[in-house]
Write a protein that holds these residues in place. Structure first.
Motif, mmCIF file in Angstrom:
data_model
loop_
_atom_site.group_PDB
_atom_site.id
_atom_site.type_symbol
_atom_site.label_atom_id
_atom_site.label_comp_id
_atom_site.label_asym_id
_atom_site.label_seq_id
_atom_site.Cartn_x
_atom_site.Cartn_y
_atom_site.Cartn_z
ATOM 1 N N GLU A 1 0.832 -1.212 0.000
ATOM 2 C CA GLU A 1 0.000 0.000 0.000
ATOM 3 C C GLU A 1 0.863 1.256 0.000
ATOM 4 N N GLU A 2 1.930 1.232 0.774
ATOM 5 C CA GLU A 2 2.811 2.412 0.855
ATOM 6 C C GLU A 2 3.394 2.779 -0.511
ATOM 7 N N VAL A 3 3.804 1.765 -1.286
ATOM 8 C CA VAL A 3 4.462 2.060 -2.563
ATOM 9 C C VAL A 3 3.454 2.263 -3.690
ATOM 10 N N GLY A 4 2.165 2.080 -3.391
ATOM 11 C CA GLY A 4 1.130 2.259 -4.427
ATOM 12 C C GLY A 4 1.125 1.133 -5.435
ATOM 13 N N ALA A 5 1.449 -0.081 -4.997
ATOM 14 C CA ALA A 5 1.510 -1.230 -5.917
ATOM 15 C C ALA A 5 0.114 -1.623 -6.393
ATOM 16 N N THR A 6 0.077 -2.172 -7.602
ATOM 17 C CA THR A 6 -1.132 -2.825 -8.081
ATOM 18 C C THR A 6 -0.966 -4.295 -7.719
ATOM 19 N N TYR B 1 12.078 -7.059 -2.187
ATOM 20 C CA TYR B 1 11.637 -7.149 -3.593
ATOM 21 C C TYR B 1 10.657 -6.011 -3.906
ATOM 22 N N ILE B 2 9.707 -5.802 -3.003
ATOM 23 C CA ILE B 2 8.716 -4.727 -3.241
ATOM 24 C C ILE B 2 9.437 -3.374 -3.314
ATOM 25 N N ALA B 3 10.353 -3.153 -2.373
ATOM 26 C CA ALA B 3 11.070 -1.867 -2.350
ATOM 27 C C ALA B 3 11.846 -1.641 -3.652
ATOM 28 N N GLN B 4 12.492 -2.694 -4.138
ATOM 29 C CA GLN B 4 13.291 -2.543 -5.360
ATOM 30 C C GLN B 4 12.410 -2.407 -6.594
ATOM 31 N N SER B 5 11.223 -2.986 -6.529
ATOM 32 C CA SER B 5 10.325 -2.944 -7.695
ATOM 33 C C SER B 5 9.650 -1.585 -7.857
ATOM 34 N N TYR B 6 9.630 -0.811 -6.784
ATOM 35 C CA TYR B 6 8.995 0.516 -6.838
ATOM 36 C C TYR B 6 10.003 1.571 -6.391
ATOM 37 N N PRO B 7 11.055 1.792 -7.204
ATOM 38 C CA PRO B 7 12.121 2.705 -6.786
ATOM 39 C C PRO B 7 11.628 4.129 -6.521
ATOM 40 N N ASP B 8 10.588 4.536 -7.248
ATOM 41 C CA ASP B 8 10.096 5.912 -7.065
ATOM 42 C C ASP B 8 9.494 6.132 -5.676
ATOM 43 N N ALA B 9 9.111 5.056 -5.016
ATOM 44 C CA ALA B 9 8.515 5.199 -3.681
ATOM 45 C C ALA B 9 9.583 5.550 -2.644
ATOM 46 N N GLY B 10 10.858 5.291 -2.972
ATOM 47 C CA GLY B 10 11.950 5.719 -2.082
ATOM 48 C C GLY B 10 12.004 4.990 -0.752
ATOM 49 N N VAL B 11 11.598 3.714 -0.725
ATOM 50 C CA VAL B 11 11.616 2.970 0.543
ATOM 51 C C VAL B 11 12.800 2.011 0.643
#
Ligand SMILES: N[C@@H](CCC(=O)N[C@@H](CS)C(=O)NCC(=O)O)C(=O)O
Length: 207
Positions: free
Chosen positions: A20-25, A71-81
């Motif tokens: 949810e934090e990274v806005g994943a689908t 994995y989630i963090a690396q998949s959504y680099p724009d989220a900056g987590v």
């Protein structure tokens, strides 16, 4: 699309909050531990370990919370987590390894003692140690992980934070008073103030 296999109230909360934090689908797929669905063939085909959480990706299924979170963090680099730089990244892995292999296992002695012992007295003995062991983990985490705060890695909110939040849930279940660990309490309260956390807790029936 990512698939999150979760059971309500389980440690899948951490991965769920991060998605949810990274806005994943993603598609949340409930696998009820209470109903034993994690031991059914349909789920074992996805995660042969029969454990929750698991993350379905286009390349296959990932198990183990630290791997899923990174994995989630690396998949959504724009989220900056994802922590920045090799040292911070190693620190983040170190923290998540500790939460997974030490803290979660200490907590598992409460309900899953039969994995390690069969005699009633042994099970009672293990259960009797859970609160103290989690208090020891909390003392360590307060001193080392959230020392500077406000987040586990300092100023930056990272993929470690939903997992550290999950630790506070293990404390609650084990009846370890979080007020005795003010920095962990501040971290938990900061997580509770985030919309992603509140949304996931509601989905898990926890608020
Ligand atoms: N090391 C795994 C542990 C996963 C785990 O044990 N999850 C629990 C739920 S919190 C589970 O699946 N329990 C079911 C069982 O032990 O049969 C991780 O970090 O993902």
């Amino acid at each position: 699309m990512l698939e999150l296999y979760y059971s309500k109230g389980s440690s899948a909360v951490a991965a769920h909050v991060l998605l949810e934090e990274v806005g994943a689908t993603y598609e949340p797929i409930e696998v009820s531990i209470a109903k034993g669905e994690h031991r059914m063939p349909a789920f074992l085909r996805r995660n042969p370990k029969g454990r929750i959480p698991a993350l379905g990706t286009a390349e296959g299924v990932i198990s183990e919370s630290p791997a899923i979170l990174e994995y989630i963090a690396q998949s959504y680099p724009d989220a900056g987590v994802q922590p920045r730089g090799p040292f911070k990244q190693a620190q983040a892995r170190s923290l998540c390894a500790y939460l997974c292999a030490t803290a979660h296992v200490a907590f598992a002695h409460k309900h899953r003692g039969a994995r390690w012992a069969v005699a009633e007295a042994s099970l009672r003995d293990m259960q009797g140690r859970v609160a103290q062991n989690l208090s020891d983990c909390a003392a360590y985490l307060q001193k080392e992980a959230v020392a500077s705060g406000p987040w586990a890695m300092g100023e930056q909110f990272t993929y470690c934070d939903p997992y550290l939040f999950q630790f506070s849930r293990w404390m609650e279940v084990a009846e370890v008073e979080i007020a005795d660990f003010p920095k962990l309490q501040m971290h938990r309260d900061a997580m509770l103030a985030r919309p992603a956390t509140r949304k996931v807790l509601a989905m898990h029936g926890l608020i």
